[in-house]
Design an enzyme around this catalytic site. Structure first.
Site, PDB file in Angstrom:
ATOM      1  N   HIS A 182       0.004   3.632  -1.515  1.00 14.76           N
ATOM      2  CA  HIS A 182      -0.264   2.806  -0.333  1.00 14.76           C
ATOM      3  C   HIS A 182      -1.468   3.394   0.394  1.00 14.76           C
ATOM      4  O   HIS A 182      -1.448   4.550   0.828  1.00 14.76           O
ATOM      5  CB  HIS A 182       0.959   2.751   0.583  1.00 14.76           C
ATOM      6  N   GLU A 185      -1.706   5.544   3.860  1.00 16.47           N
ATOM      7  CA  GLU A 185      -0.869   6.730   4.011  1.00 16.47           C
ATOM      8  C   GLU A 185      -1.671   7.990   3.671  1.00 16.47           C
ATOM      9  O   GLU A 185      -1.421   8.689   2.699  1.00 16.47           O
ATOM     10  CB  GLU A 185       0.392   6.567   3.156  1.00 16.47           C
ATOM     11  N   ARG A 238      -3.068  -1.463   3.245  1.00 20.90           N
ATOM     12  CA  ARG A 238      -1.969  -0.898   2.450  1.00 20.90           C
ATOM     13  C   ARG A 238      -2.078  -1.209   0.962  1.00 20.90           C
ATOM     14  O   ARG A 238      -1.791  -0.368   0.118  1.00 20.90           O
ATOM     15  CB  ARG A 238      -0.640  -1.477   2.982  1.00 20.90           C
ATOM     16  N   HIS A 309       4.711   9.427  -0.030  1.00 19.21           N
ATOM     17  CA  HIS A 309       4.538   8.298   0.888  1.00 19.21           C
ATOM     18  C   HIS A 309       4.635   8.791   2.334  1.00 19.21           C
ATOM     19  O   HIS A 309       4.990   9.920   2.605  1.00 19.21           O
ATOM     20  CB  HIS A 309       5.623   7.242   0.658  1.00 19.21           C
ATOM     21  N   GLU A 386       8.980  10.468   1.840  1.00 17.79           N
ATOM     22  CA  GLU A 386       8.347   9.820   2.989  1.00 17.79           C
ATOM     23  C   GLU A 386       8.094  10.908   4.038  1.00 17.79           C
ATOM     24  O   GLU A 386       9.021  11.434   4.641  1.00 17.79           O
ATOM     25  CB  GLU A 386       9.265   8.728   3.574  1.00 17.79           C
TER      26      GLU A 386
END
Length: 426
Positions: A182, A185, A238, A309, A386
Site C-alpha cells: 500500500h 504506508e 494507496r 503494513h 500493522e
C-alpha cells in the site's frame, strides 16, 4: 519476424515516459484542512452508509475500515464536504470524534529541513523510491559475499520491483518480507530498510544470530508505481496505478488482488473507485501477478512470510476471509502472536499490539498476499504486521517515530522467529 521483447521494452518505456510526463504536468494534491474522524458504528445501516460515501466520492477516504471489536471507522473528509458529512452523521445518529484537524500540517511535518538532513541515508526521514534504490545498490556493493539482488517483476508503469537476499550460509531456512504494498504506508519501507541494515551491521548477539541463521528475502517497496505517486503527487495514494478499462478511477488494491477467496464475503470491493478494489480478476495487477509467479518459483526457499503494513498496531494471521473458522494451527499462530506482542510491550515505549486472525481481530479482507501464501503455497507461518499508531497520526507517522517503530519491529521479530522455531516450523 517482429522482435516481441523489443516491442515490450519499447511499450514499457513509453508507459514510464507517459507517466513521468503526467507526474510532471499535474500539481501535487494538498490536504489543507482535511480532517480525520473516528466514527462509532452501531449497526449495519450506518456501516453501509459510511462505506458507500467512501466509494462514491473522492472527498472522503476511509483510512481504517470497520473494526468489529472497537466498532470504529476512521475517515478523512475534505473541508468542502464537512458540513454535508456532519449532517449525514446527525441524521443517521453516528457519533464522531475528530482525530486529525489538518492532514496537510502532518504532511508538511514529514519534511526534513536541509539543516537537519545529513545527506546520508538514515532513519530520521522518509525517502523516495530512487533514494531507496540507490541505497540498495550501495548495500549490495558493500556486502557482496552475503547479499544478492532479486527481481520480482515489473510494475504496470515499467518499474522494476527489487528485492535483496541476505544469506550467510547455504541451507539456511528462509524468511520472506514484502513491504509497502500500500503506497501511502511509508513507515513500512522505512522499517524494511532499517531491518536490512541491522541484519548486516548490528553487533548485538541476538541480531547476529537472527541474521546468520536464516536467509532473508526482503522487498522494501513492492508497489513501486503507487509509492512513487504518493511522493510526487498524492501523499494519501494507496493503490496501484493501472487504469481501468471502463472507469476513470485508477488502480486496484494490490493486497486484495491475490487468488485466495478473492472478492468473497465483502472482504474487498468490485468498485474501481474504492480503496479496496480487488481488480477485475485475481492477478489483474501486474505487480500481484509477478509476486505470485516469483514466490511460486522460490517456494522451497522460505518457510515464513511477513507483510509490512500500517496502521493500527496488530499482528494478523490467516484467515482474512472469515471469522467463522480458523486454520488448523491457529493455536500455534496465537502463541507466536503473543510472543511478538509481549516482546514489544516490554520495551520502554510500552506499545500494545493486538494479535489474532485478520477477520476475527480486525475485519474481513480477501485476496491478500498473506492468505494466498498460507493457503496456496502452504506456508503455515504467515503474518501481516500493522505498525504504529492507532490513529493520532495514522499513515502520516512523524519521522521521529521511525526508529522507535523499528526497535519494536526487531524485538517483535526476534520473539516471533524464536517461537516459530521452538514450535518446529523452521
Amino acid at each position: 519476424m517482429v522482435n516481441m521483447r523489443l516491442l515490450w521494452l519499447c511499450a514499457a518505456t513509453l508507459v514510464v515516459l507517459a507517466s513521468a510526463g503526467t507526474l510532471k504536468d499535474t500539481p501535487k494534491q494538498r490536504f489543507d484542512n482535511y480532517g480525520v474522524y473516528k466514527l462509532t458504528i452501531r449497526n449495519r445501516i450506518q456501516l453501509a452508509l459510511i462505506e458507500k460515501i467512501g466509494e462514491i466520492s473522492n472527498k472522503y477516504d476511509i483510512w481504517k475500515e470497520y473494526d468489529e471489536h472497537t466498532k470504529e471507522v476512521h475517515i478523512m473528509v475534505s473541508p468542502e464536504e464537512l458540513k454535508h458529512f456532519q449532517e449525514l452523521l446527525k441524521v443517521n445518529d453516528i457519533s464522531s470524534e475528530q482525530m486529525i484537524e489538518n492532514v496537510q500540517e502532518l504532511i508538511d511535518g514529514e519534511q526534513v529541513t536541509a539543516a537537519a538532513d545529513s545527506g546520508t541515508f538514515g532513519w530520521t526521514k522518509y525517502y523516495e523510491l530512487s533514494e531507496i534504490e540507490a541505497w540498495l545498490d550501495s548495500v549490495l556493493a558493500a556486502y557482496p559475499t552475503v547479499t544478492e539482488e532479486f527481481i520480482v517483476g515489473q510494475s504496470y508503469e515499467g518499474r522494476t520491483i527489487r528485492g535483496i537476499k541476505i544469506s550467510h550460509k547455504a541451507g539456511n531456512p528462509g524468511i520472506f518480507i514484502e513491504s509497502n504494498i500500500h503506497a501511502r504506508e511509508w513507515i513500512t519501507s522505512a522499517s524494511a530498510t532499517w531491518f536490512i541494515n541491522q541484519l548486516l551491521t548490528s553487533e548485538e548477539p541476538a541480531v547476529r544470530n537472527l541474521a546468520e541463521s536464516y536467509d532473508w528475502h526482503i522487498v522494501p517497496v513492492f508497489n513501486v508505481d503507487g509509492f512513487e505517486y504518493s511522493h510526487a503527487k498524492n501523499r494519501m495514494w494507496r493503490k496501484t496505478r493501472q487504469p481501468h478499462a471502463t472507469n476513470e478511477c485508477i488502480g486496484a488494491d494490490a493486497n486484495r488482488n491475490f487468488d485466495s477467496h478473492w472478492l468473497e464475503n465483502n472482504g474487498a470491493s468490485s468498485n474501481p473507485c474504492s480503496e479496496t478494489f480487488a481488480g477485475d480478476e485475481p492477478g489483474s495487477e501486474p505487480e500481484a501477478k509477478a509476486l505470485v509467479e516469483y514466490l511460486t518459483q522460490i517456494k522451497d526457499q522460505f518457510s515464513v512470510y511477513i507483510s509490512f503494513h500500517s496502521y493500527g498496531q496488530y499482528l494478523l494471521s490467516p484467515y482474512g476471509h472469515t471469522a467463522a473458522e480458523f486454520p488448523d494451527n491457529y493455536a500455534d499462530l496465537l502463541e507466536i502472536g503473543e510472543a511478538f506482542a509481549t516482546a514489544i510491550e516490554d520495551l520502554p515505549y510500552g506499545t500494545v499490539y493486538r494479535y489474532g486472525s485478520t477477520a476475527d481481530v480486525l475485519y474481513v479482507a480477501t485476496g491478500t498476499s498473506v492468505d494466498w501464501v498460507f493457503n496456496e503455497l502452504d506456508k503455515k507461518v504467515a503474518f501481516t504486521i500493522e505498525y504504529r499508531d492507532q490513529g493520532r497520526y495514522g499513515f502520516i507517522l512523524p519521522p521521529v517515530q521511525i526508529i522507535p517503530n523499528c526497535e519494536e519491529l526487531m524485538a517483535g521479530m526476534l520473539a516471533l522467529i524464536d517461537k516459530t522455531k521452538e514450535l518446529g516450523y523452521i
